[in-house]
Design a protein around this motif. Sequence first.
Motif, PDB file in Angstrom:
ATOM      1  N   LYS A 123     -10.605   8.514 -10.800  1.00 40.89           N
ATOM      2  CA  LYS A 123     -11.816   8.526 -11.631  1.00 40.89           C
ATOM      3  C   LYS A 123     -12.903   7.649 -11.036  1.00 40.89           C
ATOM      4  N   VAL A 124     -14.114   8.143 -11.100  1.00 42.09           N
ATOM      5  CA  VAL A 124     -15.287   7.389 -10.684  1.00 42.09           C
ATOM      6  C   VAL A 124     -15.956   6.917 -11.965  1.00 42.09           C
ATOM      7  N   ARG A 125     -16.209   5.622 -12.057  1.00 46.56           N
ATOM      8  CA  ARG A 125     -16.718   5.027 -13.296  1.00 46.56           C
ATOM      9  C   ARG A 125     -18.176   4.598 -13.153  1.00 46.56           C
ATOM     10  N   SER A 126     -18.843   4.433 -14.300  1.00 49.99           N
ATOM     11  CA  SER A 126     -20.242   4.014 -14.303  1.00 49.99           C
ATOM     12  C   SER A 126     -20.392   2.507 -14.100  1.00 49.99           C
ATOM     13  N   LYS A 127     -19.332   1.734 -14.327  1.00 47.18           N
ATOM     14  CA  LYS A 127     -19.316   0.280 -14.132  1.00 47.18           C
ATOM     15  C   LYS A 127     -17.948  -0.108 -13.592  1.00 47.18           C
ATOM     16  N   PRO A 128     -17.793  -1.296 -13.026  1.00 47.70           N
ATOM     17  CA  PRO A 128     -16.506  -1.690 -12.449  1.00 47.70           C
ATOM     18  C   PRO A 128     -15.473  -2.118 -13.498  1.00 47.70           C
ATOM     19  N   THR A 129     -15.147  -1.210 -14.393  1.00 46.16           N
ATOM     20  CA  THR A 129     -14.137  -1.438 -15.424  1.00 46.16           C
ATOM     21  C   THR A 129     -13.547  -0.104 -15.850  1.00 46.16           C
ATOM     22  N   THR A 130     -12.293  -0.124 -16.251  1.00 42.70           N
ATOM     23  CA  THR A 130     -11.648   1.125 -16.679  1.00 42.70           C
ATOM     24  C   THR A 130     -12.127   1.573 -18.057  1.00 42.70           C
ATOM     25  N   LYS A 131     -12.817   0.689 -18.768  1.00 42.90           N
ATOM     26  CA  LYS A 131     -13.316   1.047 -20.100  1.00 42.90           C
ATOM     27  C   LYS A 131     -14.683   1.747 -20.028  1.00 42.90           C
ATOM     28  N   SER A 132     -15.309   1.732 -18.870  1.00 44.28           N
ATOM     29  CA  SER A 132     -16.619   2.372 -18.738  1.00 44.28           C
ATOM     30  C   SER A 132     -16.465   3.888 -18.624  1.00 44.28           C
ATOM     31  N   GLU A 186     -18.169   7.022   1.139  1.00 44.28           N
ATOM     32  CA  GLU A 186     -19.131   6.100   1.727  1.00 44.28           C
ATOM     33  C   GLU A 186     -19.337   4.981   0.707  1.00 44.28           C
ATOM     34  N   ILE A 187     -18.968   3.773   1.087  1.00 46.48           N
ATOM     35  CA  ILE A 187     -18.979   2.619   0.187  1.00 46.48           C
ATOM     36  C   ILE A 187     -20.185   1.751   0.496  1.00 46.48           C
ATOM     37  N   GLU A 188     -20.983   1.486  -0.537  1.00 44.98           N
ATOM     38  CA  GLU A 188     -22.180   0.660  -0.366  1.00 44.98           C
ATOM     39  C   GLU A 188     -21.822  -0.820  -0.345  1.00 44.98           C
ATOM     40  N   CYS A 189     -21.002  -1.258  -1.322  1.00 41.82           N
ATOM     41  CA  CYS A 189     -20.635  -2.668  -1.397  1.00 41.82           C
ATOM     42  C   CYS A 189     -19.450  -2.839  -2.341  1.00 41.82           C
ATOM     43  N   LYS A 190     -18.948  -4.083  -2.437  1.00 39.62           N
ATOM     44  CA  LYS A 190     -17.823  -4.371  -3.319  1.00 39.62           C
ATOM     45  C   LYS A 190     -18.189  -5.500  -4.267  1.00 39.62           C
ATOM     46  N   LYS A 191     -17.452  -5.552  -5.387  1.00 34.23           N
ATOM     47  CA  LYS A 191     -17.745  -6.535  -6.433  1.00 34.23           C
ATOM     48  C   LYS A 191     -16.465  -6.780  -7.221  1.00 34.23           C
ATOM     49  N   TYR A 192     -16.339  -7.976  -7.798  1.00 35.55           N
ATOM     50  CA  TYR A 192     -15.198  -8.254  -8.661  1.00 35.55           C
ATOM     51  C   TYR A 192     -15.427  -7.594 -10.020  1.00 35.55           C
ATOM     52  N   GLY A 193     -14.375  -7.009 -10.575  1.00 36.13           N
ATOM     53  CA  GLY A 193     -14.441  -6.370 -11.881  1.00 36.13           C
ATOM     54  C   GLY A 193     -13.095  -6.498 -12.565  1.00 36.13           C
TER      55      GLY A 193
END
Length: 153
Positions: free
Chosen positions: A66-75, A88-95
Amino acid sequence: MLKPTRTILALATGSLVLGLVGAGAAVADDGDNVPPREIVVGDGQPGTYPDYKHAIGKVVSKGPLKVRSKPTTKSRSVGHVYPHRKLEIECKKYGEKVDGNRIWYRLYDENNENNNENLDNGMDAAPNRAAYEKERWVSARYVKNLSEVKYCR
């Protein structure tokens, strides 16, 4: 008399373990009852990708990721990507943690880049806000990065 009992217990235990493994796969795809659309990178054909401007990752999940709208499984789910596809990955972030991994990858979206260029050229900021709302994130737990991924700013 003991041998059949041991055999039955071993078979029951094996069935239970296999059933739990199957349940784990079902939990990974929690189902929103909305058929998600597939996110396609490049021309959509496996193995025929254009030269990338950003980092590359390969989906390693057993089923559609699944592709989410925010870095959380609840989004909200905004689509999915099939296993073995390159992203193609733009960047990474903690979620949110997914199986012990807190890193999420923001997928590159050509539309977001165009909106950022418009903002740099002095155009209205509203398109940039709309682009932010259309971000696409995947858990790094199910994506193997094939090149270095920078952190989001």
